[in-house]
Design a protein around this motif. Structure first.
Motif: not given
Length: 344
Positions: A38-41, A180-184, A227-232
């Motif tokens: 879910k962190g990908i969101y 508390d969640n990925w959005m926060t 893009v960099m954050l996605l690969f990390l």
């Protein structure tokens, strides 16, 4: 010339944010990987927010001919509170610069076997030379170093991810809780990073030939950061059980491809520290020139002399404690900058 300026702007934006925490993978694990797939969101939303914030701020810089972050402060906070905010922001810039010096020392000592003093002095000398050339030096260094960082981070992911398929997307929750969640987590991550980014972007008026440069520079910077954050994210998620307690996750991941790859990524990590140090130091020196009414070279020399001893006093620990506060303050700060106008 327009395309070249857009890339320079995007490179400086990226270089400001891709410090030790970002490039090491530690921030990615704490803010995104801890939520599993879910962190990908959060990664996607972060890229969009970085792009939007960068474009909006740069457009305002162009429209209102803003030449430094000081031009935002007084119109927003008034003469009295504005001075307090200016002091806080100056402390933030100085802190982050000294953290990068300390990080360079630690990296030289732990990864390459040299004394930490050598690492700090080496980075200090490189930044001093860059500062002498002012905006030109900032643009040149970032235009060279940032592409290397982008290629390096993507390359590690390209090699590591296929070797570990299929993988378990579940995490065991041992990471430090940011929200508390990925959005926060996503909002806090963007906000505390954007405080320094806004101060640096506010100095880029000389590179903005038109509003198009502002929009594309901010958008390209946000997209490449995403893009960099996605690969990390994918790299740390796919092998998280082996690296969840490691201080520098991406060096550990790179080392699985060979000892030399670990050293190469160590160099890339040092480059990431360098670009962040240059961005923060550049804006702080601009502030010194204005407040102390001294020449640029004098400000560079004074900054060089003062910051090496300061890097010895535990700024890294101090800023680590202040990061959550920076995040919440950053939410308010960014909202104000987006909604209000600078001076005409």
């Amino acid at each position: 010339m327009g395309k070249r300026n857009v890339f320079k702007i995007a490179s400086i934006y990226i270089g400001t944010l891709i410090g030790a925490g970002f490039a090491s993978g530690q921030e990615t694990m704490r803010f995104f990987t801890r939520y599993g797939i879910k962190g990908i969101y959060g990664v996607l939303v972060t890229a969009i927010l970085f792009g939007m914030i960068g474009s909006i701020i740069l457009v305002k810089v162009y429209n209102y001919k803003i030449i430094s972050y000081h031009d935002w402060i007084l119109p927003f906070f008034g003469p009295y509170l504005g001075k307090v905010v200016e002091f806080f922001l100056a402390f933030l810039l100085l802190s982050f610069y000294c953290v990068m010096l300390a990080g360079s020392g630690a990296l030289f000592e732990q990864q390459f076997g040299y004394g930490k003093e050598i690492g700090m002095i080496f980075m200090s000398v490189i930044t001093f030379i860059t500062f002498i050339f002012s905006m030109r030096g900032l643009a040149i260094v970032n235009s060279i170093v940032v592409p290397l960082l982008i290629v390096g981070i993507i390359a590690i992911g390209v090699f590591v991810i296929p070797q570990n398929l299929p993988f378990d997307c579940n995490v065991d929750g041992n990471f430090y809780t940011i929200g508390d969640n990925w959005m926060t987590s996503c909002i806090l991550y963007v906000s505390y990073n954007s405080i320094c980014a806004v101060m640096v972007l506010s100095s880029l008026y000389p590179l903005l030939n038109n509003k198009r440069d502002a929009v594309l520079g901010g958008g390209l910077g946000g997209a490449l950061l995403g893009v960099m954050l996605l690969f990390l994210f994918l790299s740390t998620l796919i092998v998280y059980r082996a690296i969840q307690d490691v201080e520098i996750p991406m060096i550990a991941i790179a080392s699985t491809l060979g000892e030399n790859m670990g050293n190469i990524y160590g160099i890339l990590l040092w480059f990431a520290m360098l670009t962040t140090a240059i961005a923060n130091g550049f804006v702080f020196i601009q502030s010194m020139e204005k407040r102390l009414k001294i020449k640029h070279l004098q400000a560079c020399i004074l900054f060089f002399i003062v910051t090496i001893p300061l890097a010895q006093f535990g700024f890294k620990r101090l800023v680590h404690v202040l990061y959550p506060m920076f995040g919440y303050i950053g939410v308010l700060f960014i909202i104000l900058l987006v909604l209000k106008k600078g001076k005409k």
